[in-house]
Design a protein around this motif. Structure first.
Motif, PDB file in Angstrom:
ATOM      1  N   THR A  21     -13.233   8.760   1.624  1.00  0.00           N
ATOM      2  CA  THR A  21     -12.361   9.936   1.554  1.00  0.00           C
ATOM      3  C   THR A  21     -11.050   9.624   2.264  1.00  0.00           C
ATOM      4  O   THR A  21      -9.969   9.904   1.747  1.00  0.00           O
ATOM      5  CB  THR A  21     -13.044  11.165   2.191  1.00  0.00           C
ATOM      6  OG1 THR A  21     -14.280  11.401   1.499  1.00  0.00           O
ATOM      7  CG2 THR A  21     -12.170  12.397   2.108  1.00  0.00           C
ATOM      8  N   ILE A  22     -11.157   9.030   3.440  1.00  0.00           N
ATOM      9  CA  ILE A  22      -9.975   8.501   4.133  1.00  0.00           C
ATOM     10  C   ILE A  22      -9.991   7.010   3.868  1.00  0.00           C
ATOM     11  O   ILE A  22     -10.893   6.295   4.309  1.00  0.00           O
ATOM     12  CB  ILE A  22     -10.028   8.785   5.651  1.00  0.00           C
ATOM     13  CG1 ILE A  22      -9.958  10.277   5.920  1.00  0.00           C
ATOM     14  CG2 ILE A  22      -8.871   8.058   6.342  1.00  0.00           C
ATOM     15  CD1 ILE A  22     -10.104  10.653   7.388  1.00  0.00           C
ATOM     16  N   ARG A  23      -8.992   6.537   3.121  1.00  0.00           N
ATOM     17  CA  ARG A  23      -8.952   5.125   2.736  1.00  0.00           C
ATOM     18  C   ARG A  23      -8.090   4.288   3.660  1.00  0.00           C
ATOM     19  O   ARG A  23      -8.094   3.070   3.563  1.00  0.00           O
ATOM     20  CB  ARG A  23      -8.439   4.984   1.305  1.00  0.00           C
ATOM     21  CG  ARG A  23      -9.400   5.602   0.289  1.00  0.00           C
ATOM     22  CD  ARG A  23      -8.950   5.362  -1.124  1.00  0.00           C
ATOM     23  NE  ARG A  23      -7.644   5.971  -1.353  1.00  0.00           N
ATOM     24  CZ  ARG A  23      -6.686   5.448  -2.105  1.00  0.00           C
ATOM     25  NH1 ARG A  23      -6.876   4.311  -2.712  1.00  0.00           N
ATOM     26  NH2 ARG A  23      -5.552   6.074  -2.268  1.00  0.00           N
ATOM     27  N   GLY A  24      -7.342   4.915   4.533  1.00  0.00           N
ATOM     28  CA  GLY A  24      -6.511   4.157   5.450  1.00  0.00           C
ATOM     29  C   GLY A  24      -5.423   5.016   6.040  1.00  0.00           C
ATOM     30  O   GLY A  24      -5.335   6.214   5.758  1.00  0.00           O
ATOM     31  N   TYR A  25      -4.623   4.382   6.852  1.00  0.00           N
ATOM     32  CA  TYR A  25      -3.510   5.042   7.517  1.00  0.00           C
ATOM     33  C   TYR A  25      -2.282   4.185   7.235  1.00  0.00           C
ATOM     34  O   TYR A  25      -2.374   2.980   7.071  1.00  0.00           O
ATOM     35  CB  TYR A  25      -3.770   5.135   9.020  1.00  0.00           C
ATOM     36  CG  TYR A  25      -5.065   5.867   9.331  1.00  0.00           C
ATOM     37  CD1 TYR A  25      -5.077   7.243   9.515  1.00  0.00           C
ATOM     38  CD2 TYR A  25      -6.276   5.185   9.397  1.00  0.00           C
ATOM     39  CE1 TYR A  25      -6.260   7.921   9.777  1.00  0.00           C
ATOM     40  CE2 TYR A  25      -7.460   5.848   9.662  1.00  0.00           C
ATOM     41  CZ  TYR A  25      -7.451   7.214   9.845  1.00  0.00           C
ATOM     42  OH  TYR A  25      -8.613   7.882  10.100  1.00  0.00           O
ATOM     43  N   GLN A  26      -1.119   4.804   7.165  1.00  0.00           N
ATOM     44  CA  GLN A  26       0.076   4.043   6.834  1.00  0.00           C
ATOM     45  C   GLN A  26       1.242   4.443   7.711  1.00  0.00           C
ATOM     46  O   GLN A  26       1.257   5.508   8.301  1.00  0.00           O
ATOM     47  CB  GLN A  26       0.452   4.235   5.366  1.00  0.00           C
ATOM     48  CG  GLN A  26       0.829   5.655   4.995  1.00  0.00           C
ATOM     49  CD  GLN A  26       1.151   5.789   3.523  1.00  0.00           C
ATOM     50  OE1 GLN A  26       1.291   4.800   2.822  1.00  0.00           O
ATOM     51  NE2 GLN A  26       1.276   6.991   3.048  1.00  0.00           N
ATOM     52  N   VAL A  27       2.197   3.546   7.767  1.00  0.00           N
ATOM     53  CA  VAL A  27       3.438   3.784   8.481  1.00  0.00           C
ATOM     54  C   VAL A  27       4.508   4.044   7.434  1.00  0.00           C
ATOM     55  O   VAL A  27       4.669   3.271   6.494  1.00  0.00           O
ATOM     56  CB  VAL A  27       3.837   2.551   9.324  1.00  0.00           C
ATOM     57  CG1 VAL A  27       5.206   2.743   9.946  1.00  0.00           C
ATOM     58  CG2 VAL A  27       2.788   2.269  10.380  1.00  0.00           C
TER      59      VAL A  27
END
Length: 138
Positions: free
Chosen positions: A46-52
């Motif tokens: 559901t959460i595939r990652g975090y980005q800047v």
């Protein structure tokens, strides 16, 4: 996914760097419960990652258009200088007050400035007007 998971995701969308404690307080759950839910949301995809996300000014590279006026009899006589600069993407003869419209992609604003100075030093180039690209949609 229940209302707590949705609330956690909403908080992460606001600021993915906020502490688990801050998220727990915002969604009215304990810190361990939020940690476990985030871990489960990541594991299920559901959460595939975090980005800047960088502001335009922090992105690598800079593009600009140079409007150039020269004193040669023909545009072809001055175009050779642009062929020596790998950053020059295109060079077009145009109608109007300027003779050439040159599109440049440089790796930094400093390099763009160097290119401009190189062109400015050319004896046949009379005037340069620089348009730095601020946004690109297409």
């Amino acid at each position: 996914m229940d209302k707590f998971d949705q609330a956690i995701i909403a908080e992460l969308r606001k600021n993915a760097r906020q502490s688990v404690s801050a998220i727990a307080e915002a969604v009215n759950l304990s810190r361990p419960a939020v940690t476990e839910r985030i871990k489960k949301l990541e594991q299920t995809g559901t959460i595939r990652g975090y980005q800047v996300l960088l502001s335009e000014s922090q992105k690598e590279g800079v593009s600009a258009y140079f409007e150039i006026r020269h004193q040669c009899a023909r545009c072809a006589d001055v175009v050779e200088i642009f062929k020596t600069l790998p950053e020059v993407q295109s060079c077009h003869g145009v109608s109007g007050d300027m003779d050439l419209l040159v599109f440049v992609k440089a790796d930094s604003i400093q390099r763009l400035h160097q290119i401009r100075e190189t062109l400015d030093a050319h004896i046949d180039i009379v005037k340069i007007k620089t348009h730095v690209v601020m946004s690109e949609w297409l």
